[in-house]
Design a protein around this motif. Structure first.
Motif, PDB file in Angstrom:
ATOM      1  N   ILE A  60       0.993  -1.161   0.047  1.00 52.69           N
ATOM      2  CA  ILE A  60       0.155  -0.025  -0.365  1.00 52.69           C
ATOM      3  C   ILE A  60       1.306   1.221   0.379  1.00 52.69           C
ATOM      4  N   GLN A  61       0.420   2.079  -1.093  1.00 58.69           N
ATOM      5  CA  GLN A  61       1.632   3.294  -0.713  1.00 58.69           C
ATOM      6  C   GLN A  61      -0.533   4.898  -0.820  1.00 58.69           C
ATOM      7  N   TYR A  62       1.615   5.440  -0.241  1.00 60.66           N
ATOM      8  CA  TYR A  62       0.473   6.760  -0.061  1.00 60.66           C
ATOM      9  C   TYR A  62       1.491   7.965  -0.801  1.00 60.66           C
ATOM     10  N   ASP A  63       0.787   8.867  -1.502  1.00 55.68           N
ATOM     11  CA  ASP A  63       1.649   9.569  -1.888  1.00 55.68           C
ATOM     12  C   ASP A  63       2.799   9.363  -2.336  1.00 55.68           C
ATOM     13  N   ASN A  64       2.539   7.674  -3.044  1.00 54.63           N
ATOM     14  CA  ASN A  64       4.094   6.974  -3.836  1.00 54.63           C
ATOM     15  C   ASN A  64       5.161   6.751  -2.576  1.00 54.63           C
ATOM     16  N   LYS A  65       4.675   6.604  -1.196  1.00 58.58           N
ATOM     17  CA  LYS A  65       5.748   6.404   0.348  1.00 58.58           C
ATOM     18  C   LYS A  65       4.938   4.541   0.369  1.00 58.58           C
ATOM     19  N   ASP A  66       5.846   3.390   0.477  1.00 59.55           N
ATOM     20  CA  ASP A  66       5.161   2.486   0.571  1.00 59.55           C
ATOM     21  C   ASP A  66       4.833   2.795   2.673  1.00 59.55           C
ATOM     22  N   ILE A  67       3.814   2.113   2.423  1.00 54.56           N
ATOM     23  CA  ILE A  67       3.252   2.415   3.923  1.00 54.56           C
ATOM     24  C   ILE A  67       2.518   1.147   4.403  1.00 54.56           C
ATOM     25  N   GLY A  68       1.988   0.623   3.534  1.00 55.18           N
ATOM     26  CA  GLY A  68       1.157  -0.910   3.639  1.00 55.18           C
ATOM     27  C   GLY A  68       1.231  -1.734   3.350  1.00 55.18           C
ATOM     28  N   PHE A  69       0.833  -3.307   3.645  1.00 54.85           N
ATOM     29  CA  PHE A  69       0.465  -4.510   3.328  1.00 54.85           C
ATOM     30  C   PHE A  69      -0.677  -4.647   3.299  1.00 54.85           C
ATOM     31  N   TYR A  70      -1.149  -5.285   1.784  1.00 53.42           N
ATOM     32  CA  TYR A  70      -2.546  -5.976   1.577  1.00 53.42           C
ATOM     33  C   TYR A  70      -2.616  -7.353   1.062  1.00 53.42           C
ATOM     34  N   ASN A  71      -3.204  -8.387   1.602  1.00 48.96           N
ATOM     35  CA  ASN A  71      -3.324  -8.842   0.894  1.00 48.96           C
ATOM     36  C   ASN A  71      -4.164 -10.318   0.816  1.00 48.96           C
ATOM     37  N   TYR A  80     -13.384 -14.493  -2.298  1.00 45.17           N
ATOM     38  CA  TYR A  80     -12.731 -13.986  -1.878  1.00 45.17           C
ATOM     39  C   TYR A  80     -12.825 -14.321  -0.243  1.00 45.17           C
ATOM     40  N   GLU A  81     -10.683 -14.957   0.349  1.00 46.24           N
ATOM     41  CA  GLU A  81     -10.622 -13.906   0.992  1.00 46.24           C
ATOM     42  C   GLU A  81      -9.320 -13.204   1.268  1.00 46.24           C
ATOM     43  N   ILE A  82      -9.631 -11.754   2.364  1.00 47.62           N
ATOM     44  CA  ILE A  82      -9.218 -10.696   2.400  1.00 47.62           C
ATOM     45  C   ILE A  82      -7.853 -11.247   3.561  1.00 47.62           C
ATOM     46  N   GLY A  83      -6.597 -11.120   3.413  1.00 44.92           N
ATOM     47  CA  GLY A  83      -5.961 -12.149   4.306  1.00 44.92           C
ATOM     48  C   GLY A  83      -4.980 -11.105   5.439  1.00 44.92           C
ATOM     49  N   ASN A  84      -4.832  -9.987   4.608  1.00 47.04           N
ATOM     50  CA  ASN A  84      -4.274  -9.054   6.136  1.00 47.04           C
ATOM     51  C   ASN A  84      -4.411  -8.053   4.861  1.00 47.04           C
ATOM     52  N   ILE A  85      -4.477  -6.546   5.940  1.00 46.86           N
ATOM     53  CA  ILE A  85      -4.336  -5.394   5.371  1.00 46.86           C
ATOM     54  C   ILE A  85      -3.392  -4.890   6.425  1.00 46.86           C
ATOM     55  N   CYS A  86      -2.612  -3.830   6.290  1.00 42.23           N
ATOM     56  CA  CYS A  86      -1.474  -3.421   7.796  1.00 42.23           C
ATOM     57  C   CYS A  86      -0.939  -2.060   7.270  1.00 42.23           C
ATOM     58  N   ILE A  87      -1.378  -1.559   8.405  1.00 40.15           N
ATOM     59  CA  ILE A  87      -0.899   0.034   7.846  1.00 40.15           C
ATOM     60  C   ILE A  87       0.389  -0.086   9.126  1.00 40.15           C
ATOM     61  N   ILE A  88       1.073   0.774   8.794  1.00 38.24           N
ATOM     62  CA  ILE A  88       2.658   1.908   9.582  1.00 38.24           C
ATOM     63  C   ILE A  88       1.349   2.573  10.358  1.00 38.24           C
ATOM     64  N   SER A  89       2.539   2.510  12.225  1.00 35.98           N
ATOM     65  CA  SER A  89       1.306   2.948  12.630  1.00 35.98           C
ATOM     66  C   SER A  89       0.829   4.522  12.889  1.00 35.98           C
ATOM     67  N   GLU A  90       2.198   5.424  11.916  1.00 36.38           N
ATOM     68  CA  GLU A  90       1.827   7.074  11.199  1.00 36.38           C
ATOM     69  C   GLU A  90       0.805   6.729  10.839  1.00 36.38           C
ATOM     70  N   TYR A  91       0.217   6.074   9.686  1.00 34.92           N
ATOM     71  CA  TYR A  91      -0.539   6.712   8.712  1.00 34.92           C
ATOM     72  C   TYR A  91      -2.163   5.739   9.402  1.00 34.92           C
ATOM     73  N   GLN A  92      -1.920   4.984  10.233  1.00 31.16           N
ATOM     74  CA  GLN A  92      -3.613   4.335  10.892  1.00 31.16           C
ATOM     75  C   GLN A  92      -4.275   5.375  11.275  1.00 31.16           C
ATOM     76  N   ASN A  93      -5.833   5.310  11.321  1.00 30.73           N
ATOM     77  CA  ASN A  93      -6.718   5.842  11.646  1.00 30.73           C
ATOM     78  C   ASN A  93      -6.771   7.754  10.751  1.00 30.73           C
TER      79      ASN A  93
END
Length: 151
Positions: A60-71, A80-93
């Motif tokens: 997952i990229q925000y303004d071209n910065k890598d901030i998370g992971f999804y599978n 369809y199974e969503i495995g993970n949606i993880c985002i680094i803490s400073e971009y959460q909420n």
């Protein structure tokens, strides 16, 4: 500033980035459920995990910065199974995970979508708000499904 969120395919160069994201996201739940986080065991578990999902994994990229992971992946039953949606803490909420999730729901609206999460994780409230219903549970996880949209 206009926010710009996109997904790019996972590459082997993302291995440690994704490991650290998952560690930060799940360590406290693993410790609560199993009593401890054993780094060596978790690294081995992650290696097996990423080798199984990397074809269906995204950064997952925000303004071209890598901030998370999804599978996620299509299961043998057609769901369809969503495995993970993880985002680094400073971009959460900030609504980023919700936007990713809504995009997945729209893309796969013609099938049932499954997800599970640690029982201690408050994310279930978001899933319910987006139309998921509880479908089961294990010792440590709740399982939910969002039924396909009939058009």
């Amino acid at each position: 500033m206009t926010e710009y969120i996109k997904l790019r395919k996972y590459t082997n160069n993302d291995y440690m980035f994704v490991y650290e994201i998952k560690k930060n996201a799940y360590k406290k739940y693993v410790e609560e459920c199993w009593g401890s986080w054993v780094e060596k065991d978790q690294q081995k578990y992650f290696e097996n995990f990423i080798n199984q999902v990397k074809e269906n994994a995204y950064i997952i990229q925000y303004d071209n910065k890598d901030i998370g992971f999804y599978n996620g992946e299509i299961l043998k039953n057609g769901n369809y199974e969503i495995g993970n949606i993880c985002i680094i803490s400073e971009y959460q909420n900030k609504g980023i995970g919700t936007k990713i999730l809504k995009g997945i729901l729209e893309k796969y609206s013609n099938t049932n979508i499954e997800i599970q999460y640690f029982k201690q994780n408050p994310v279930g409230i978001l899933y319910e708000r987006l139309g998921f219903e509880k479908s089961g549970e294990t010792n440590f996880h709740y399982q939910m499904v969002k039924y396909k949209t009939i058009k």
